[in-house]
Design a protein around this motif. Structure first.
Motif, short mmCIF file in Angstrom:
data_model
loop_
_atom_site.label_atom_id
_atom_site.label_comp_id
_atom_site.label_asym_id
_atom_site.label_seq_id
_atom_site.Cartn_x
_atom_site.Cartn_y
_atom_site.Cartn_z
N PRO A 45 75.78 18.69 43.29
CA PRO A 45 76.52 19.61 42.42
C PRO A 45 75.98 19.60 40.98
O PRO A 45 75.87 20.65 40.36
N VAL A 73 79.32 30.97 45.10
CA VAL A 73 78.84 29.64 45.45
C VAL A 73 79.25 29.36 46.89
O VAL A 73 80.40 29.54 47.27
N ASN A 75 79.39 26.28 49.33
CA ASN A 75 79.32 24.82 49.39
C ASN A 75 79.16 24.41 50.84
O ASN A 75 80.01 24.69 51.67
N CYS A 77 78.39 21.08 51.73
CA CYS A 77 78.42 19.62 51.86
C CYS A 77 79.76 19.00 51.52
O CYS A 77 80.29 18.23 52.29
N GLN A 78 80.26 19.26 50.35
CA GLN A 78 81.41 18.53 49.85
C GLN A 78 82.72 19.27 50.07
O GLN A 78 82.77 20.49 50.05
N SER A 79 83.76 18.48 50.27
CA SER A 79 85.09 19.04 50.37
C SER A 79 85.98 18.20 49.47
O SER A 79 85.97 16.97 49.59
N PRO A 80 86.72 18.73 48.57
CA PRO A 80 86.79 20.14 48.21
C PRO A 80 85.55 20.57 47.44
O PRO A 80 84.82 19.75 46.88
N ALA A 81 85.34 21.87 47.41
CA ALA A 81 84.17 22.43 46.74
C ALA A 81 84.28 22.23 45.23
O ALA A 81 85.32 22.49 44.64
N GLU A 83 83.73 22.91 41.22
CA GLU A 83 83.76 24.15 40.44
C GLU A 83 82.48 24.25 39.61
O GLU A 83 82.05 23.28 39.00
N ASN A 93 83.98 30.37 44.81
CA ASN A 93 83.51 29.66 45.99
C ASN A 93 83.86 30.48 47.22
O ASN A 93 84.97 30.99 47.34
N LYS A 95 83.36 30.91 51.72
CA LYS A 95 83.08 30.19 52.97
C LYS A 95 81.93 30.84 53.73
O LYS A 95 81.26 30.18 54.53
N SER A 106 79.67 28.02 55.22
CA SER A 106 79.80 26.68 54.65
C SER A 106 79.82 25.60 55.72
O SER A 106 79.54 24.45 55.44
#
Length: 152
Positions: A45, A73, A75, A77-81, A83, A93, A95, A106
């Motif tokens: 990020p 954007v 995302n 990889c990461q959760s939550p996305a 900012e 963001n 999906k 995503s």
């Protein structure tokens, strides 16, 4: 992954300059570049935010405006996305995103892309059916040739 769209760029962009701008970042940054649409990929990020800042600065120095409302954007990889910001404005963001005709998701799931392509093929074959197979002016030989070529 971030998708960048330039405002009113298609007819007014210096193409040579546009191809040079993505190379402004110091870290390894992978990019997908097509006319006035760009996609930038980073493994972190922080790296993506630095890329956003560098590209935004380079575009503005070159007289190009980024259409922030169209920037998105994705995302993977990461959760939550996390900012991301450009000029202190948060980026949306998403999906799923369609880039150059392919749907990226995503979750890296290809289900919606496969379904979309099957739907497009079905619609195309439906139009072909009406124009070719129901056309009384074409011979059976021609119709069979077209049918074989469509299935192979």
């Amino acid at each position: 992954m971030i998708f960048v769209d330039l405002a009113k760029a298609f007819d007014t962009v210096n193409r040579t300059l546009l191809w040079e701008i993505p190379s402004v970042t110091a870290e390894a940054l992978h990019e997908l570049h097509y006319v006035d649409d760009n996609a930038f990929v980073s493994s972190s990020p922080n790296g993506l935010q630095r890329a956003i800042n560098a590209v935004s600065e380079a575009y503005s120095r070159s007289g190009l405006a980024i259409n922030v409302q169209k920037m998105e954007v994705l995302n993977m990889c990461q959760s939550p996305a996390p900012e991301f910001l450009i000029n202190n404005q948060p980026l949306r963001n998403v999906k799923e995103f369609t880039y150059l005709g392919s749907v990226l998701s995503s979750t890296n799931d290809l289900t919606s892309e496969v379904q979309r392509r099957i739907g497009l093929a079905s619609a195309t074959f439906g139009r072909l059916s009406y124009r070719v197979f129901m056309n009384r002016d074409l011979t059976i030989t021609t119709k069979m040739y077209i049918k074989r070529s469509a299935y192979l």
